[in-house]
Design an enzyme around this catalytic site. Sequence first.
Site, PDB file in Angstrom:
ATOM      1  N   LYS A 177      11.445  -1.372  -7.055  1.00 59.20           N
ATOM      2  CA  LYS A 177      11.307  -1.045  -8.480  1.00 59.20           C
ATOM      3  C   LYS A 177      12.540  -1.471  -9.300  1.00 59.20           C
ATOM      4  O   LYS A 177      13.597  -1.782  -8.734  1.00 59.20           O
ATOM      5  CB  LYS A 177      11.051   0.458  -8.621  1.00 59.20           C
ATOM      6  CG  LYS A 177       9.721   0.895  -7.989  1.00 59.20           C
ATOM      7  CD  LYS A 177       9.419   2.351  -8.319  1.00 59.20           C
ATOM      8  CE  LYS A 177       8.114   2.791  -7.678  1.00 59.20           C
ATOM      9  NZ  LYS A 177       7.742   4.161  -8.098  1.00 59.20           N
ATOM     10  N   TYR A 226      -1.343   1.235 -12.033  1.00 59.04           N
ATOM     11  CA  TYR A 226      -1.205   2.697 -11.987  1.00 59.04           C
ATOM     12  C   TYR A 226      -2.365   3.416 -12.687  1.00 59.04           C
ATOM     13  O   TYR A 226      -2.220   4.570 -13.093  1.00 59.04           O
ATOM     14  CB  TYR A 226       0.123   3.112 -12.603  1.00 59.04           C
ATOM     15  CG  TYR A 226       1.314   2.927 -11.677  1.00 59.04           C
ATOM     16  CD1 TYR A 226       1.377   3.589 -10.450  1.00 59.04           C
ATOM     17  CD2 TYR A 226       2.375   2.112 -12.030  1.00 59.04           C
ATOM     18  CE1 TYR A 226       2.463   3.432  -9.604  1.00 59.04           C
ATOM     19  CE2 TYR A 226       3.473   1.956 -11.186  1.00 59.04           C
ATOM     20  CZ  TYR A 226       3.509   2.616  -9.976  1.00 59.04           C
ATOM     21  OH  TYR A 226       4.585   2.487  -9.137  1.00 59.04           O
ATOM     22  N   PHE A 245       3.236  11.747 -17.161  1.00 56.69           N
ATOM     23  CA  PHE A 245       4.321  10.772 -17.024  1.00 56.69           C
ATOM     24  C   PHE A 245       3.839   9.321 -17.081  1.00 56.69           C
ATOM     25  O   PHE A 245       4.637   8.396 -16.902  1.00 56.69           O
ATOM     26  CB  PHE A 245       5.109  11.021 -15.726  1.00 56.69           C
ATOM     27  CG  PHE A 245       4.276  10.995 -14.462  1.00 56.69           C
ATOM     28  CD1 PHE A 245       3.916   9.799 -13.871  1.00 56.69           C
ATOM     29  CD2 PHE A 245       3.855  12.183 -13.872  1.00 56.69           C
ATOM     30  CE1 PHE A 245       3.156   9.768 -12.706  1.00 56.69           C
ATOM     31  CE2 PHE A 245       3.092  12.164 -12.706  1.00 56.69           C
ATOM     32  CZ  PHE A 245       2.744  10.947 -12.128  1.00 56.69           C
ATOM     33  N   ARG A 297       5.717   4.630   4.597  1.00 52.18           N
ATOM     34  CA  ARG A 297       5.879   5.925   3.914  1.00 52.18           C
ATOM     35  C   ARG A 297       6.992   6.740   4.572  1.00 52.18           C
ATOM     36  O   ARG A 297       7.748   7.438   3.888  1.00 52.18           O
ATOM     37  CB  ARG A 297       4.554   6.695   3.898  1.00 52.18           C
ATOM     38  CG  ARG A 297       3.522   6.015   2.999  1.00 52.18           C
ATOM     39  CD  ARG A 297       2.217   6.772   2.943  1.00 52.18           C
ATOM     40  NE  ARG A 297       2.305   8.003   2.171  1.00 52.18           N
ATOM     41  CZ  ARG A 297       2.341   8.054   0.847  1.00 52.18           C
ATOM     42  NH1 ARG A 297       2.326   6.942   0.128  1.00 52.18           N
ATOM     43  NH2 ARG A 297       2.390   9.206   0.229  1.00 52.18           N
ATOM     44  N   THR A 344       8.454  11.280  -2.600  1.00 50.83           N
ATOM     45  CA  THR A 344       8.479  10.711  -3.960  1.00 50.83           C
ATOM     46  C   THR A 344       9.737  11.113  -4.710  1.00 50.83           C
ATOM     47  O   THR A 344      10.384  10.289  -5.355  1.00 50.83           O
ATOM     48  CB  THR A 344       7.239  11.197  -4.748  1.00 50.83           C
ATOM     49  OG1 THR A 344       6.071  10.795  -4.030  1.00 50.83           O
ATOM     50  CG2 THR A 344       7.202  10.596  -6.142  1.00 50.83           C
ATOM     51  N   ARG A 349      14.516   6.422  -0.321  1.00 53.24           N
ATOM     52  CA  ARG A 349      14.647   7.186  -1.561  1.00 53.24           C
ATOM     53  C   ARG A 349      15.832   8.146  -1.515  1.00 53.24           C
ATOM     54  O   ARG A 349      16.556   8.297  -2.502  1.00 53.24           O
ATOM     55  CB  ARG A 349      13.338   7.902  -1.862  1.00 53.24           C
ATOM     56  CG  ARG A 349      12.279   6.922  -2.405  1.00 53.24           C
ATOM     57  CD  ARG A 349      10.916   7.529  -2.388  1.00 53.24           C
ATOM     58  NE  ARG A 349       9.924   6.723  -3.103  1.00 53.24           N
ATOM     59  CZ  ARG A 349       8.617   6.884  -2.951  1.00 53.24           C
ATOM     60  NH1 ARG A 349       8.154   7.802  -2.108  1.00 53.24           N
ATOM     61  NH2 ARG A 349       7.776   6.139  -3.628  1.00 53.24           N
ATOM     62  N   ASN A 395      12.539   5.855  -8.464  1.00 55.90           N
ATOM     63  CA  ASN A 395      12.626   6.191  -7.038  1.00 55.90           C
ATOM     64  C   ASN A 395      12.609   4.964  -6.127  1.00 55.90           C
ATOM     65  O   ASN A 395      12.254   5.051  -4.956  1.00 55.90           O
ATOM     66  CB  ASN A 395      11.558   7.223  -6.656  1.00 55.90           C
ATOM     67  CG  ASN A 395      10.141   6.708  -6.798  1.00 55.90           C
ATOM     68  OD1 ASN A 395       9.922   5.595  -7.269  1.00 55.90           O
ATOM     69  ND2 ASN A 395       9.169   7.505  -6.377  1.00 55.90           N
ATOM     70  N   HIS A 448       7.798   1.681  -4.201  1.00 54.45           N
ATOM     71  CA  HIS A 448       6.416   2.162  -4.125  1.00 54.45           C
ATOM     72  C   HIS A 448       5.857   1.708  -2.791  1.00 54.45           C
ATOM     73  O   HIS A 448       6.185   0.618  -2.327  1.00 54.45           O
ATOM     74  CB  HIS A 448       5.568   1.572  -5.254  1.00 54.45           C
ATOM     75  CG  HIS A 448       4.093   1.740  -5.007  1.00 54.45           C
ATOM     76  ND1 HIS A 448       3.424   2.896  -5.321  1.00 54.45           N
ATOM     77  CD2 HIS A 448       3.185   0.921  -4.416  1.00 54.45           C
ATOM     78  CE1 HIS A 448       2.161   2.768  -4.944  1.00 54.45           C
ATOM     79  NE2 HIS A 448       1.988   1.584  -4.404  1.00 54.45           N
ATOM     80  N   GLU A 469      -4.208  -2.959  -3.482  1.00 54.15           N
ATOM     81  CA  GLU A 469      -2.926  -3.260  -4.130  1.00 54.15           C
ATOM     82  C   GLU A 469      -2.421  -4.655  -3.760  1.00 54.15           C
ATOM     83  O   GLU A 469      -1.867  -5.369  -4.605  1.00 54.15           O
ATOM     84  CB  GLU A 469      -1.901  -2.184  -3.757  1.00 54.15           C
ATOM     85  CG  GLU A 469      -2.261  -0.832  -4.369  1.00 54.15           C
ATOM     86  CD  GLU A 469      -1.342   0.314  -3.979  1.00 54.15           C
ATOM     87  OE1 GLU A 469      -1.560   1.439  -4.449  1.00 54.15           O
ATOM     88  OE2 GLU A 469      -0.382   0.088  -3.202  1.00 54.15           O
TER      89      GLU A 469
END
Length: 139
Positions: free
Chosen positions: A10, A50, A58, A86, A92, A103, A113, A116, A127
């Site tokens: 990100k 998203y 948010f 993950r 998150t 993270r 964070n 993704h 995705e």
Amino acid sequence: AVTRTFSIIKPDATRRNLTGAVTKMLEEAGLRIVASKRIRMTREQAEGFYAVHKERPFFGELVEFMTSGPVVVQVLEGEDAVKRNRDIMGATNPANAEPGTIRRELAESIEANSVHGSDSDENAAIEIAFFFKPEEIVG
Ligand code: CMP
């Protein structure tokens, strides 16, 4: 089984020059980067990607953030890739993430964070197809 998942490095991470640091943690977790490109997401791409979060409070901020700088979209391959990714990403909210996770070690906040990752094999396929043509993925 060897499967694939989708990852985004990100804007908070690219801004701090952490593309390599994130990539190293993914690779050390047993994931292989079989596709990768650095892009500036358009508003349309961020809103589409998203879309499941459209009704969340948010959502607007999330779209602003994800279009605020470069991101690196990647396809990761490995044994149980979704879970493996993950696990190395962590929770998150970085405050809740285990030590040693991306993270916990690198992220700034629940929004910024750093990464993704897809949450299921089904969403991984969706995705991946959102950002990559089949010929851009080289296993
Ligand atoms: P990601 O896995 O990319 O999926 C949705 C994103 O929304 C999430 O990571 C966070 O960056 C962001 N997000 C989730 N919850 C919140 C929240 N409570 N406030 C701000 N951003 C959030």
